[in-house]
Motif scaffolding. Sequence first.
Motif, PDB file in Angstrom:
ATOM      1  N   PRO A 145       0.973  -1.289  -0.170  1.00 61.23           N
ATOM      2  CA  PRO A 145      -0.119  -0.022  -0.074  1.00 61.23           C
ATOM      3  C   PRO A 145       0.808   1.320   0.158  1.00 61.23           C
ATOM      4  O   PRO A 145       1.918   1.295   0.160  1.00 61.23           O
ATOM      5  CB  PRO A 145      -0.890  -0.103   1.282  1.00 61.23           C
ATOM      6  CG  PRO A 145      -0.072  -1.199   2.453  1.00 61.23           C
ATOM      7  CD  PRO A 145       0.788  -1.966   1.381  1.00 61.23           C
ATOM      8  N   VAL A 205      -3.903  -0.854  -3.930  1.00 55.10           N
ATOM      9  CA  VAL A 205      -3.962  -2.245  -3.417  1.00 55.10           C
ATOM     10  C   VAL A 205      -4.949  -3.133  -4.413  1.00 55.10           C
ATOM     11  O   VAL A 205      -4.700  -4.054  -4.460  1.00 55.10           O
ATOM     12  CB  VAL A 205      -4.824  -2.192  -1.896  1.00 55.10           C
ATOM     13  CG1 VAL A 205      -5.233  -3.664  -1.579  1.00 55.10           C
ATOM     14  CG2 VAL A 205      -4.007  -1.486  -1.090  1.00 55.10           C
ATOM     15  N   THR A 245      -5.242  -7.373  -5.472  1.00 56.46           N
ATOM     16  CA  THR A 245      -6.428  -8.135  -5.135  1.00 56.46           C
ATOM     17  C   THR A 245      -7.140  -8.548  -5.905  1.00 56.46           C
ATOM     18  O   THR A 245      -7.624  -9.729  -5.704  1.00 56.46           O
ATOM     19  CB  THR A 245      -6.878  -7.285  -3.826  1.00 56.46           C
ATOM     20  OG1 THR A 245      -7.318  -5.988  -4.315  1.00 56.46           O
ATOM     21  CG2 THR A 245      -6.180  -7.236  -2.659  1.00 56.46           C
ATOM     22  N   HIS A 250       5.896  -8.047  -0.598  1.00 61.49           N
ATOM     23  CA  HIS A 250       4.739  -7.486  -0.061  1.00 61.49           C
ATOM     24  C   HIS A 250       5.167  -6.723   1.137  1.00 61.49           C
ATOM     25  O   HIS A 250       5.094  -7.085   2.390  1.00 61.49           O
ATOM     26  CB  HIS A 250       3.670  -8.124   0.031  1.00 61.49           C
ATOM     27  CG  HIS A 250       2.190  -7.443   0.430  1.00 61.49           C
ATOM     28  ND1 HIS A 250       1.316  -8.061   1.047  1.00 61.49           N
ATOM     29  CD2 HIS A 250       1.839  -6.306   0.148  1.00 61.49           C
ATOM     30  CE1 HIS A 250       0.492  -7.058   1.200  1.00 61.49           C
ATOM     31  NE2 HIS A 250       0.471  -5.976   0.547  1.00 61.49           N
ATOM     32  N   THR A 302      -5.814  -8.916   3.696  1.00 60.89           N
ATOM     33  CA  THR A 302      -5.264  -8.411   2.372  1.00 60.89           C
ATOM     34  C   THR A 302      -3.869  -9.109   1.750  1.00 60.89           C
ATOM     35  O   THR A 302      -3.987  -9.330   0.689  1.00 60.89           O
ATOM     36  CB  THR A 302      -4.818  -6.801   2.599  1.00 60.89           C
ATOM     37  OG1 THR A 302      -6.116  -6.191   3.104  1.00 60.89           O
ATOM     38  CG2 THR A 302      -4.169  -6.126   1.381  1.00 60.89           C
ATOM     39  N   THR A 339      -3.787 -10.824  -1.815  1.00 61.98           N
ATOM     40  CA  THR A 339      -2.774 -10.713  -2.855  1.00 61.98           C
ATOM     41  C   THR A 339      -2.031 -11.711  -3.042  1.00 61.98           C
ATOM     42  O   THR A 339      -1.767 -11.995  -4.389  1.00 61.98           O
ATOM     43  CB  THR A 339      -1.845  -9.614  -2.179  1.00 61.98           C
ATOM     44  OG1 THR A 339      -2.495  -8.447  -1.819  1.00 61.98           O
ATOM     45  CG2 THR A 339      -0.628  -9.202  -3.250  1.00 61.98           C
TER      46      THR A 339
END
Length: 312
Positions: free
Chosen positions: A19, A117, A121, A144, A163, A167
């Motif tokens: 992010p 993001v 995703t 990540h 998250t 991912t």
Amino acid sequence: MSEGSHGSSLAFGQVVIGPPGSGKTTYCHGMREFMGRIGRKVAVVNLDPANEAMPYPCAVDISELITLPDVMESLKLGPNGGLIYCMEYLEANFDWLQEKLAALRGHYYLFDCPGQVELYTHHDALKNVFAQLAKRNFRLAAVHLVDSHYCTDPGKFISVLCTSLSTMLHVELPHVNVLSKMDLIEQYGRLAFNLDYYTEVLDLSYLVDHLASDPFFRNYRRLNAKLVEVIEDYSLVSFVPLNVQDKESMRQVMQAVDKANGYSFGDQEHRSLEALMSAAVGADFHFASTLAVQEKYVQSQDKTVEEEVMDM
């Protein structure tokens, strides 16, 4: 087709995602310098069309192909829509990226990616770009980055775990989750559990119980329990702590990524790494290791608890 640094047809690299504000560009800068010190030829590839102030020499820059301000102005899109368009444009013009990378034969690649993001995703553009590279013998691992301050808030940490899992399943690359900015964790507040609880993602039922003590989250106990159950069922998420200014921390992350993407370094690089790790303190690295930060953090917590007991 690029060649790897081993003289074969393979090329190795890292896809750095996470992010906004998680430290992706700082990581690329620090990892490039660290790898350069042990003799690895590194090329940083900027795939973020909104990245204007890059501290590292950029070997390939997506701004030569497309920029976010131009897209937003010409198509009247916002930042999120503009970034998605840029990634779709990159996918449609993959030949441009392929030609740029072919000119860097023999390098190890660091791909500095955007921070949106949704791109990792459920959107497919970047995923498809990485898949095209894999077909051309690129062995990539996704790194990540997650800001370590999320550990101080159990609710946010569960969100981060979800998250990260999403991912990992969507991007379909070997994955290394990293807790970044470990040198700043003491400034974020007190952790509910020891640091290894968060890095190893241990029994998360304790986290749900901890959340239940908060009046706001008490009503969402069943929801949090189900989210935790999904994370534990997959049993995929764990984290490597990172302090970019600590060479031991950088070495651990690099070796975790090398294991993930299949890179195995030769004797010369191994000797350079050993020399670097045993070198005297230099101006570019601080040697307060992540473990030392963790121990200091835990000790400070214990001291605070003792003081509270004494005051009772």
